[in-house]
Design a protein around this motif. Structure first.
Motif: not given
Length: 455
Positions: A380-389
Motif C-alpha cells: 500500500y505504501a508503494m501504491t500511494l507513492r505512485h498515486w501521489v507522484r
C-alpha cells in the motif's frame, strides 16, 4: 513618478525583520534550531534557513508573516493541516517526508508548560487568516442527517469522498481505476501491472470458478467484477452508494461487452438477504467506512448473502494504534491534539479505522471461519507513492478540476497515508473467511500452492 517615503520603507523593513525574528523563535520552539532540522525553511521574503541535512527531503515554505499563526493557533494537528490546505504553508519536495512534521510538533507539546510557551510566542506573530475552507469540508448539515453509520448519513459520506469527480480520480489511478493497494511482485512493477496482479490474487484466493455468482461490496468503478467476469467466467454483481462510480462502471462494462455477466447496483450492504445467495463475496476498501459499532451488522449481512460452503474475501485497512492500550494522559492529549480530525472533516467523514482483532472477532461472531490473513502493508505504501507522484505531475489539471484546496487535501492525505503504512502505524489485511456448510466443509485446498502457481 511617485516614490515611497523613506520613513514608510523603514517602517516596513522593521516590520519584516520583527516578523522574521518571531517566526524563527517559533520554529526553534517546535523544531529546534536550524542545524537540528532535517529540512530547510523558506520565508515569505525568499530567505532560506538551511537545516542540518545537506540534501533535505523537503523545504517548509512560509508564504506570509502570519503563516505560523494560522498553523499553530490553536496548537493542534488540524490547525497544522489547514494551514497547508489554505496555502499559508507550502511543501517543496517530498510531502511524504513532510507529513511527519505534525508528529514532531506534537512530540514537543506534551506538557502544559510547553504549550503555554508556544502560545505566547505564536501570539506575537502578525495577522490571522480568515477561514475560507468551509466549502472543502464535509458539510455540517450532513452530520445532522442522523447518527453515524445510519444509511442516509453513510450515503452522504460516500458521496463526499467518491463523488469528487471521476475525471479527478482518472488523473492518478491506474487504467482500471482500482482505488486500493496494488500487489507488487517487484518494485519495478508499474501501477497497472500491480493492480491487475492484486485483482487476480483476490480471484485466486476466492477460488473462483466459471458460472459462480460473485458479489463485490463497495465495488468502486467495477475493476474487480470486470476482471473476475472476463478471466474467471463468473456472474459478477457490484454494489456501491456512489452514483458517479456506478455510472462510469456501467459504461465501462458495456464498452468491454461484459454486460451479460457483469452489473452494478446502487445498494446498501445492510439490505443483503439470504435470497441473494452468492457463491463468493469480496469487499475491498469498504470496511474502513463501516465503523467498529457496525462491524457486526456488516459481517452478518455478508454471512446472510453467502451460500453455505462459500468464501468471503475482506480486504481493508486496520489501525495498529487502536490495538495498543493508551494511558489516560495519552487519551487526553489525542483529544487536545484533535487526532483524526483532518480525515473526518476533509477526507473520509465518519470513518474510523479499527484494530484487526475487532474485525476478526466480528467476523467470527457472525459465523465465519478465518482461513487466511495476509498483510499487504508495504504494497500500500508503494501504491500511494505512485498515486501521489501521478497527482503531483498533473497538478494543473487537478486544480482545474477540483480547485486548489481539494488538490492539497488529496496530496496531503495520500502522502501522509504512505508515511503511516511505512512506519507501521496502519496496516492493510486480506482476510479470507469461509462459511462452512452443514458438514463443516469450507472447500479450501490443504495448501496455498494453488495461489502462487503460474496462472
Amino acid at each position: 513618478m511617485s516614490t515611497v517615503p523613506a520613513e514608510l520603507e523603514s517602517s516596513a523593513a522593521l516590520f519584516e525583520d520583527r516578523a522574521a525574528s518571531r517566526c524563527r523563535a517559533v520554529l526553534a520552539a517546535i523544531f529546534g534550531e536550524p542545524h537540528q532540522r532535517s529540512f530547510d525553511v523558506r520565508l515569505w521574503d525568499g530567505t532560506v534557513d538551511r537545516g542540518g541535512n545537506p540534501k533535505p527531503p523537503f523545504t517548509l515554505v512560509l508564504n506570509r508573516p502570519g503563516a505560523l499563526r494560522r498553523m499553530l493557533m490553536p496548537p493542534n494537528e488540524l490547525s497544522i493541516v489547514e494551514s497547508y490546505i489554505a496555502g499559508d504553508v507550502d511543501i517543496d519536495g517530498s510531502m511524504e517526508a513532510a507529513s511527519g512534521l505534525g508528529e514532531a510538533i506534537g512530540g514537543r507539546l506534551r506538557s502544559p508548560v510547553a504549550v503555554a510557551r508556544l502560545v505566547h510566542l505564536v501570539l506575537g506573530l502578525p495577522g490571522q487568516a480568515e477561514d475560507d475552507l468551509a466549502d472543502t469540508r464535509f458539510p455540517e448539515h450532513a452530520r445532522k442527517l442522523g447518527p453515524r453509520h445510519t444509511p442516509v448519513r453513510d450515503a452522504a459520506a460516500i458521496h463526499f469522498h467518491y463523488d469528487v469527480g471521476n475525471s479527478f480520480y482518472k488523473l492518478w489511478l491506474d487504467r482500471r481505476m482500482v482505488y486500493s493497494c496494488g500487489y507488487f511482485r517487484s518494485a519495478d512493477d508499474t501501477l497497472d501491472v500491480a493492480q491487475e496482479a492484486k485483482l487476480d490474487l483476490i480471484c485466486r484466493k476466492l477460488r473462483l470458478k466459471p458460472g459462480e455468482r460473485l458479489l463485490d461490496i463497495g465495488c468502486g468503478w467495477g475493476g474487480l467484477i470486470m476482471h473476475a467476469a472476463e478471466h474467471y467466467g463468473v456472474d459478477a454483481t457490484g454494489v456501491t452508494l456512489s452514483e458517479n462510480q456506478a455510472a462510469l462502471a456501467r459504461e465501462r462494462i458495456e464498452e468491454t461487452g461484459l454486460g451479460a455477466r457483469c452489473r452494478v447496483a446502487i445498494r446498501d450492504y445492510r439490505t443483503l438477504t439470504e435470497g441473494d445467495s452468492y457463491d463468493k463475496i469480496a469487499s475491498v476498501g469498504m470496511i474502513e467506512h463501516v465503523g467498529i459499532t457496525h462491524l457486526p451488522v456488516y459481517f452478518n449481512a455478508a454471512f446472510r448473502a453467502l451460500k453455505p460452503g462459500g468464501l468471503f474475501m475482506n480486504h481493508g485497512i486496520v489501525s495498529l494504534g487502536e490495538a495498543r492500550p493508551r494511558s489516560v494522559r495519552e487519551r487526553i492529549f489525542r483529544k487536545f491534539w484533535r487526532a483524526d480530525a483532518f480525515i473526518d472533516k476533509y477526507v473520509f467523514p465518519d470513518a474510523k479505522l479499527t484494530a484487526a482483532r475487532d474485525v476478526i472477532a466480528a467476523a467470527e461472531a457472525a459465523g465465519f471461519e478465518v482461513r487466511d490473513v495476509e498483510s499487504l502493508r508495504e504494497h500500500y505504501a508503494m501504491t500511494l507513492r505512485h498515486w501521489v507522484r501521478s497527482l503531483e505531475e498533473r497538478t494543473r489539471d487537478a486544480t482545474a478540476l477540483v480547485g486548489n484546496h481539494t488538490f492539497r487535501v488529496w496530496r496531503l492525505y495520500m502522502a501522509a497515508s504512505a508515511n503511516a503504512f511505512t512506519t507501521a502505524a496502519i496496516n492493510v489485511l486480506q482476510t479470507l473467511l469461509a462459511k462452512p456448510d452443514a458438514h463443516g466443509h469450507s472447500n479450501i485446498p490443504l495448501t496455498r500452492d494453488d495461489l502462487y502457481a503460474e496462472a
